[in-house]
Write a protein that holds these residues in place. Structure first.
Motif, PDB file in Angstrom:
ATOM      1  N   THR A   1       5.080  52.221 -76.414  1.00  0.00           N
ATOM      2  CA  THR A   1       6.290  52.358 -76.561  1.00  0.00           C
ATOM      3  C   THR A   1       6.584  50.867 -76.886  1.00  0.00           C
ATOM      4  O   THR A   1       6.456  49.425 -75.860  1.00  0.00           O
ATOM      5  CB  THR A   1       7.729  52.660 -75.694  1.00  0.00           C
ATOM      6  OG1 THR A   1       8.141  54.249 -75.221  1.00  0.00           O
ATOM      7  CG2 THR A   1       9.013  52.052 -76.141  1.00  0.00           C
TER       8      THR A   1
ATOM      9  N   LEU B   1       3.115  56.935 -88.360  1.00  0.00           N
ATOM     10  CA  LEU B   1       5.316  57.727 -87.450  1.00  0.00           C
ATOM     11  C   LEU B   1       4.921  57.935 -86.556  1.00  0.00           C
ATOM     12  O   LEU B   1       6.384  56.979 -85.460  1.00  0.00           O
ATOM     13  CB  LEU B   1       5.211  58.915 -88.059  1.00  0.00           C
ATOM     14  CG  LEU B   1       5.891  58.499 -89.967  1.00  0.00           C
ATOM     15  CD1 LEU B   1       5.803  59.938 -91.446  1.00  0.00           C
ATOM     16  CD2 LEU B   1       6.587  57.681 -89.941  1.00  0.00           C
TER      17      LEU B   1
ATOM     18  N   LEU C   1       5.432  54.453 -84.391  1.00  0.00           N
ATOM     19  CA  LEU C   1       6.526  53.690 -84.643  1.00  0.00           C
ATOM     20  C   LEU C   1       8.096  54.211 -84.561  1.00  0.00           C
ATOM     21  O   LEU C   1       8.825  53.437 -84.295  1.00  0.00           O
ATOM     22  CB  LEU C   1       6.591  54.213 -86.434  1.00  0.00           C
ATOM     23  CG  LEU C   1       5.367  52.873 -87.460  1.00  0.00           C
ATOM     24  CD1 LEU C   1       5.438  52.706 -88.692  1.00  0.00           C
ATOM     25  CD2 LEU C   1       6.102  51.603 -87.350  1.00  0.00           C
ATOM     26  N   ASN C   2       7.534  55.312 -84.164  1.00  0.00           N
ATOM     27  CA  ASN C   2       9.753  56.326 -84.086  1.00  0.00           C
ATOM     28  C   ASN C   2       8.821  56.633 -82.600  1.00  0.00           C
ATOM     29  O   ASN C   2       9.729  57.472 -81.930  1.00  0.00           O
ATOM     30  CB  ASN C   2       9.338  58.371 -84.713  1.00  0.00           C
ATOM     31  CG  ASN C   2       9.324  57.619 -86.063  1.00  0.00           C
ATOM     32  OD1 ASN C   2      10.125  56.832 -86.582  1.00  0.00           O
ATOM     33  ND2 ASN C   2       8.645  59.263 -86.660  1.00  0.00           N
TER      34      ASN C   2
ATOM     35  N   SER D   1       9.150  53.933 -80.413  1.00  0.00           N
ATOM     36  CA  SER D   1       9.578  52.023 -80.853  1.00  0.00           C
ATOM     37  C   SER D   1      10.801  52.030 -80.128  1.00  0.00           C
ATOM     38  O   SER D   1      11.809  53.000 -80.118  1.00  0.00           O
ATOM     39  CB  SER D   1       9.178  51.289 -81.758  1.00  0.00           C
ATOM     40  OG  SER D   1       8.099  51.167 -82.560  1.00  0.00           O
TER      41      SER D   1
ATOM     42  N   MET E   1      11.701  58.045 -92.725  1.00  0.00           N
ATOM     43  CA  MET E   1      10.905  58.954 -91.945  1.00  0.00           C
ATOM     44  C   MET E   1      11.157  57.853 -90.632  1.00  0.00           C
ATOM     45  O   MET E   1      10.431  58.189 -89.778  1.00  0.00           O
ATOM     46  CB  MET E   1       9.837  59.306 -92.541  1.00  0.00           C
ATOM     47  CG  MET E   1       9.896  60.217 -93.721  1.00  0.00           C
ATOM     48  SD  MET E   1       8.205  60.268 -94.063  1.00  0.00           S
ATOM     49  CE  MET E   1       8.354  60.926 -96.173  1.00  0.00           C
ATOM     50  N   ILE E   2      11.691  56.970 -90.625  1.00  0.00           N
ATOM     51  CA  ILE E   2      11.796  55.979 -89.074  1.00  0.00           C
ATOM     52  C   ILE E   2      12.872  56.271 -89.080  1.00  0.00           C
ATOM     53  O   ILE E   2      13.751  55.335 -88.975  1.00  0.00           O
ATOM     54  CB  ILE E   2      11.624  54.797 -89.344  1.00  0.00           C
ATOM     55  CG1 ILE E   2      10.007  54.371 -90.387  1.00  0.00           C
ATOM     56  CG2 ILE E   2      11.170  53.757 -88.074  1.00  0.00           C
ATOM     57  CD1 ILE E   2       9.121  54.416 -89.937  1.00  0.00           C
ATOM     58  N   HIS E   3      13.116  57.021 -87.322  1.00  0.00           N
ATOM     59  CA  HIS E   3      13.568  57.497 -86.461  1.00  0.00           C
ATOM     60  C   HIS E   3      13.452  56.925 -85.281  1.00  0.00           C
ATOM     61  O   HIS E   3      13.080  58.515 -84.591  1.00  0.00           O
ATOM     62  CB  HIS E   3      14.796  58.931 -86.961  1.00  0.00           C
ATOM     63  CG  HIS E   3      15.179  58.582 -88.655  1.00  0.00           C
ATOM     64  ND1 HIS E   3      15.562  58.988 -88.701  1.00  0.00           N
ATOM     65  CD2 HIS E   3      14.646  59.681 -89.326  1.00  0.00           C
ATOM     66  CE1 HIS E   3      16.029  58.930 -90.232  1.00  0.00           C
ATOM     67  NE2 HIS E   3      14.961  59.685 -90.505  1.00  0.00           N
ATOM     68  N   PRO E   4      12.950  56.507 -84.287  1.00  0.00           N
ATOM     69  CA  PRO E   4      12.343  55.416 -83.264  1.00  0.00           C
ATOM     70  C   PRO E   4      13.579  56.356 -81.725  1.00  0.00           C
ATOM     71  O   PRO E   4      14.776  56.792 -81.992  1.00  0.00           O
ATOM     72  CB  PRO E   4      12.304  54.459 -83.014  1.00  0.00           C
ATOM     73  CG  PRO E   4      13.630  54.052 -83.994  1.00  0.00           C
ATOM     74  CD  PRO E   4      13.746  54.832 -85.199  1.00  0.00           C
ATOM     75  N   VAL E   5      13.382  57.473 -81.281  1.00  0.00           N
ATOM     76  CA  VAL E   5      14.017  58.307 -80.697  1.00  0.00           C
ATOM     77  C   VAL E   5      13.081  57.557 -79.060  1.00  0.00           C
ATOM     78  O   VAL E   5      11.663  57.502 -78.724  1.00  0.00           O
ATOM     79  CB  VAL E   5      13.759  59.716 -80.528  1.00  0.00           C
ATOM     80  CG1 VAL E   5      14.626  60.267 -79.106  1.00  0.00           C
ATOM     81  CG2 VAL E   5      14.514  59.921 -81.797  1.00  0.00           C
TER      82      VAL E   5
ATOM     83  N   VAL F   1      16.906  51.402 -85.877  1.00  0.00           N
ATOM     84  CA  VAL F   1      16.252  50.694 -86.334  1.00  0.00           C
ATOM     85  C   VAL F   1      17.633  50.003 -86.592  1.00  0.00           C
ATOM     86  O   VAL F   1      18.999  49.986 -86.777  1.00  0.00           O
ATOM     87  CB  VAL F   1      16.766  51.589 -87.521  1.00  0.00           C
ATOM     88  CG1 VAL F   1      15.785  50.955 -88.549  1.00  0.00           C
ATOM     89  CG2 VAL F   1      14.995  52.619 -86.638  1.00  0.00           C
TER      90      VAL F   1
END
Ligand code: 6PG
Length: 214
Positions: free
Chosen positions: A104, A151, A154-155, A157, A187-191, A195
């Motif tokens: 992370t 991805l 990035l997701n 983060s 498609m960037i949806h960090p969980v 964002v």
């Protein structure tokens, strides 16, 4: 308190202005650089002295001016073989394999291309299906190879910050904000991360003002 800050810088032309500002003495002390580990969310497969190098751009505008210096600056070792460069970066991203995969990162800066690419994740490219955290990917539109975060990384983060400027980005911004575009940036949806979009008025000019923060 984690005692360290994992920051990934983006490339391209847009962040240069921000980096130049952060290098100013009055801004330098606003970040605890001595506890900051600096990564690059992507890199062109060129030497670190090459004018197209994201590392060179960030070093010239920011990193070479910092005092105290960051705890660590991890450039992509483009002089290694792709397999070695990827292994080297995985090692650093996981802090010598002490962090879970995907690790992370605290803040990841990203840009946006007019066709919706971000980092070096371009539309309709196999890298979008990668389950790894990093990749060496060929970009046909630029006829060149690049290293990039994927991805899954990035997701994972904590915070993603998109920096976007210029009227040439207004159409893609409108498509992304109205959910009409299935492009890498959308498609960037960090969980459980979040964002943030930092847009100038030129790139945001098509957006319905009612959806913009006052
Ligand atoms: C790169 C970047 C790339 C960039 C966009 C936007 O290495 O080029 O990481 O994703 O952010 O292409 O570039 P500009 O800021 O130059 O418009």
């Amino acid at each position: 308190m984690r005692g360290r800050f994992l920051l990934a810088l983006s490339g391209g032309s847009t962040p240069r202005q921000l980096y130049t500002l952060l290098a100013e003495p009055s801004w330098q002390q606003r970040l605890d650089w001595a506890h900051t580990l600096v990564f690059f969310s992507d890199e062109r497969d060129v030497p670190p002295t090459h004018p197209d190098s994201n590392f060179k751009m960030a070093s010239d505008a920011l990193l070479s001016h910092l005092n105290p210096v960051p705890q660590a600056i991890y450039r992509w070792h483009t002089e290694y073989s792709p397999a070695m460069a990827l292994a080297d970066y995985r090692h650093h991203l996981t802090l010598d394999n002490t962090l879970p995969v995907p690790p992370t990162l605290d803040v990841v800066l990203l840009g946006l291309g007019p066709e919706g690419h971000t980092a070096s994740l371009f539309p309709d490219r196999p890298v979008l299906d990668s389950e790894d955290i990093v990749s060496h990917t060929y970009v046909p539109t630029h006829n060149s190879w690049r290293y990039t975060f994927t991805l899954p990384l990035l997701n994972a983060s904590r915070h993603i910050a998109f920096l976007v400027t210029g009227s040439e980005k207004q159409e893609i911004i409108d498509q992304i904000f109205t959910h009409q575009a299935a492009v890498p940036a959308s498609m960037i949806h960090p969980v459980p991360g979040d964002v943030h979009w930092f847009l100038d008025s030129a790139s945001a000019q098509r957006l319905n003002p009612n959806i913009l923060p006052s």
